[in-house]
Scaffold this motif. Structure first.
Motif, PDB file in Angstrom:
ATOM      1  N   PRO A  34       0.819  -1.222   0.000  1.00  0.00           N
ATOM      2  CA  PRO A  34       0.000   0.000   0.000  1.00  0.00           C
ATOM      3  C   PRO A  34       0.852   1.271   0.000  1.00  0.00           C
ATOM      4  O   PRO A  34       0.492   2.255  -0.652  1.00  0.00           O
ATOM      5  N   ALA A  35       1.970   1.261   0.693  1.00  0.00           N
ATOM      6  CA  ALA A  35       2.836   2.444   0.722  1.00  0.00           C
ATOM      7  C   ALA A  35       3.380   2.752  -0.672  1.00  0.00           C
ATOM      8  O   ALA A  35       3.386   3.910  -1.107  1.00  0.00           O
ATOM      9  N   ALA A  36       3.818   1.739  -1.380  1.00  0.00           N
ATOM     10  CA  ALA A  36       4.373   1.944  -2.717  1.00  0.00           C
ATOM     11  C   ALA A  36       3.306   2.401  -3.697  1.00  0.00           C
ATOM     12  O   ALA A  36       3.527   3.336  -4.479  1.00  0.00           O
ATOM     13  N   TRP A  37       2.146   1.766  -3.656  1.00  0.00           N
ATOM     14  CA  TRP A  37       1.079   2.135  -4.586  1.00  0.00           C
ATOM     15  C   TRP A  37       0.590   3.558  -4.328  1.00  0.00           C
ATOM     16  O   TRP A  37       0.334   4.317  -5.269  1.00  0.00           O
ATOM     17  N   THR A  38       0.440   3.928  -3.065  1.00  0.00           N
ATOM     18  CA  THR A  38      -0.002   5.283  -2.740  1.00  0.00           C
ATOM     19  C   THR A  38       1.018   6.313  -3.212  1.00  0.00           C
ATOM     20  O   THR A  38       0.662   7.336  -3.800  1.00  0.00           O
ATOM     21  N   THR A  39       2.292   6.021  -2.964  1.00  0.00           N
ATOM     22  CA  THR A  39       3.351   6.932  -3.394  1.00  0.00           C
ATOM     23  C   THR A  39       3.323   7.128  -4.905  1.00  0.00           C
ATOM     24  O   THR A  39       3.381   8.257  -5.400  1.00  0.00           O
ATOM     25  N   VAL A  40       3.222   6.046  -5.638  1.00  0.00           N
ATOM     26  CA  VAL A  40       3.220   6.129  -7.103  1.00  0.00           C
ATOM     27  C   VAL A  40       2.005   6.904  -7.605  1.00  0.00           C
ATOM     28  O   VAL A  40       2.131   7.768  -8.490  1.00  0.00           O
ATOM     29  N   MET A  41       0.842   6.648  -7.050  1.00  0.00           N
ATOM     30  CA  MET A  41      -0.367   7.336  -7.518  1.00  0.00           C
ATOM     31  C   MET A  41      -0.293   8.836  -7.248  1.00  0.00           C
ATOM     32  O   MET A  41      -0.628   9.647  -8.123  1.00  0.00           O
ATOM     33  N   VAL A  42       0.134   9.231  -6.057  1.00  0.00           N
ATOM     34  CA  VAL A  42       0.232  10.660  -5.734  1.00  0.00           C
ATOM     35  C   VAL A  42       1.282  11.321  -6.621  1.00  0.00           C
ATOM     36  O   VAL A  42       1.073  12.432  -7.132  1.00  0.00           O
ATOM     37  N   MET A  43       2.396  10.636  -6.855  1.00  0.00           N
ATOM     38  CA  MET A  43       3.438  11.218  -7.697  1.00  0.00           C
ATOM     39  C   MET A  43       3.000  11.305  -9.165  1.00  0.00           C
ATOM     40  O   MET A  43       3.379  12.246  -9.871  1.00  0.00           O
ATOM     41  N   LEU A  44       2.192  10.364  -9.619  1.00  0.00           N
ATOM     42  CA  LEU A  44       1.652  10.458 -10.977  1.00  0.00           C
ATOM     43  C   LEU A  44       0.724  11.664 -11.126  1.00  0.00           C
ATOM     44  O   LEU A  44       0.740  12.346 -12.154  1.00  0.00           O
ATOM     45  N   VAL A  45      -0.066  11.938 -10.105  1.00  0.00           N
ATOM     46  CA  VAL A  45      -0.926  13.122 -10.133  1.00  0.00           C
ATOM     47  C   VAL A  45      -0.065  14.379 -10.191  1.00  0.00           C
ATOM     48  O   VAL A  45      -0.345  15.313 -10.954  1.00  0.00           O
ATOM     49  N   GLY A  46       1.002  14.407  -9.389  1.00  0.00           N
ATOM     50  CA  GLY A  46       1.912  15.550  -9.418  1.00  0.00           C
ATOM     51  C   GLY A  46       2.559  15.734 -10.782  1.00  0.00           C
ATOM     52  O   GLY A  46       2.677  16.860 -11.282  1.00  0.00           O
ATOM     53  N   ALA A  47       2.969  14.639 -11.401  1.00  0.00           N
ATOM     54  CA  ALA A  47       3.571  14.719 -12.737  1.00  0.00           C
ATOM     55  C   ALA A  47       2.553  15.187 -13.765  1.00  0.00           C
ATOM     56  O   ALA A  47       2.886  15.956 -14.680  1.00  0.00           O
ATOM     57  N   LEU A  48       1.299  14.759 -13.632  1.00  0.00           N
ATOM     58  CA  LEU A  48       0.244  15.215 -14.542  1.00  0.00           C
ATOM     59  C   LEU A  48       0.022  16.722 -14.395  1.00  0.00           C
ATOM     60  O   LEU A  48      -0.088  17.446 -15.385  1.00  0.00           O
ATOM     61  N   ILE A  49      -0.025  17.189 -13.155  1.00  0.00           N
ATOM     62  CA  ILE A  49      -0.188  18.627 -12.906  1.00  0.00           C
ATOM     63  C   ILE A  49       0.971  19.405 -13.522  1.00  0.00           C
ATOM     64  O   ILE A  49       0.771  20.431 -14.184  1.00  0.00           O
ATOM     65  N   MET A  50       2.186  18.909 -13.320  1.00  0.00           N
ATOM     66  CA  MET A  50       3.353  19.586 -13.877  1.00  0.00           C
ATOM     67  C   MET A  50       3.320  19.581 -15.409  1.00  0.00           C
ATOM     68  O   MET A  50       3.692  20.576 -16.038  1.00  0.00           O
ATOM     69  N   SER A  51       2.879  18.497 -16.004  1.00  0.00           N
ATOM     70  CA  SER A  51       2.805  18.410 -17.462  1.00  0.00           C
ATOM     71  C   SER A  51       1.804  19.397 -18.035  1.00  0.00           C
ATOM     72  O   SER A  51       2.080  20.085 -19.022  1.00  0.00           O
ATOM     73  N   ILE A  52       0.649  19.477 -17.412  1.00  0.00           N
ATOM     74  CA  ILE A  52      -0.368  20.423 -17.874  1.00  0.00           C
ATOM     75  C   ILE A  52       0.131  21.856 -17.699  1.00  0.00           C
ATOM     76  O   ILE A  52      -0.032  22.702 -18.578  1.00  0.00           O
ATOM     77  N   ALA A  53       0.770  22.137 -16.561  1.00  0.00           N
ATOM     78  CA  ALA A  53       1.296  23.480 -16.320  1.00  0.00           C
ATOM     79  C   ALA A  53       2.385  23.841 -17.325  1.00  0.00           C
ATOM     80  O   ALA A  53       2.497  24.995 -17.745  1.00  0.00           O
ATOM     81  N   PHE A  54       3.172  22.870 -17.718  1.00  0.00           N
ATOM     82  CA  PHE A  54       4.221  23.122 -18.705  1.00  0.00           C
ATOM     83  C   PHE A  54       3.613  23.529 -20.047  1.00  0.00           C
ATOM     84  O   PHE A  54       4.070  24.462 -20.692  1.00  0.00           O
ATOM     85  N   VAL A  55       2.574  22.815 -20.446  1.00  0.00           N
ATOM     86  CA  VAL A  55       1.917  23.127 -21.719  1.00  0.00           C
ATOM     87  C   VAL A  55       1.263  24.510 -21.649  1.00  0.00           C
ATOM     88  O   VAL A  55       1.289  25.275 -22.611  1.00  0.00           O
ATOM     89  N   LEU A  56       0.698  24.837 -20.498  1.00  0.00           N
ATOM     90  CA  LEU A  56       0.044  26.134 -20.324  1.00  0.00           C
ATOM     91  C   LEU A  56       1.042  27.256 -20.016  1.00  0.00           C
ATOM     92  O   LEU A  56       0.639  28.419 -19.945  1.00  0.00           O
ATOM     93  N   ALA A  57       2.294  26.909 -19.796  1.00  0.00           N
ATOM     94  CA  ALA A  57       3.351  27.863 -19.444  1.00  0.00           C
ATOM     95  C   ALA A  57       2.994  28.631 -18.169  1.00  0.00           C
ATOM     96  O   ALA A  57       3.136  29.843 -18.084  1.00  0.00           O
ATOM     97  N   ASN A  58       2.527  27.885 -17.173  1.00  0.00           N
ATOM     98  CA  ASN A  58       2.144  28.481 -15.892  1.00  0.00           C
ATOM     99  C   ASN A  58       3.108  27.995 -14.811  1.00  0.00           C
ATOM    100  O   ASN A  58       3.024  26.855 -14.353  1.00  0.00           O
TER     101      ASN A  58
END
Length: 96
Positions: A34-58
């Motif tokens: 559970p610790a590994a899966w939770t870590t990966v899921m939260v970090m994937l959300v963070g990477a998605l946010i960063m990717s969208i922000a990069f495209v939006l130049a924010n």
């Protein structure tokens, strides 16, 4: 076709490495907890946010995504220490 047996190539002499030194009797794990899966899921959300922000130049949203990544690492560390990591006291691991 040749009927000669096929074998893996031998390592170069003097390299200090031998294929025979590998021990496959113990399973490696792979972080299936559970610790590994939770870590990966939260970090994937963070990477998605960063990717969208990069495209939006924010820059602000990009930094927020980076903070979410760091929070994911912290959550994984805390959960592992709490016994939810591989071989943790709160889990009864029976393999895969």
């Amino acid at each position: 076709m040749s009927k000669a047996p096929v074998s893996a190539p031998k390592p170069a002499a003097g390299t200090g490495y031998s294929y025979d030194d590998i021990d496959h009797r113990e399973p490696t794990g792979h972080g299936n907890s559970p610790a590994a899966w939770t870590t990966v899921m939260v970090m994937l959300v963070g990477a998605l946010i960063m990717s969208i922000a990069f495209v939006l130049a924010n820059t602000t949203i990009f930094i927020v995504g980076g903070v979410v990544l760091l929070i994911g690492l912290a959550i994984g560390f805390v959960m592992r220490k709490a016994g939810y990591g591989v071989g943790g006291s709160k889990l009864k691991n029976s393999g895969h």
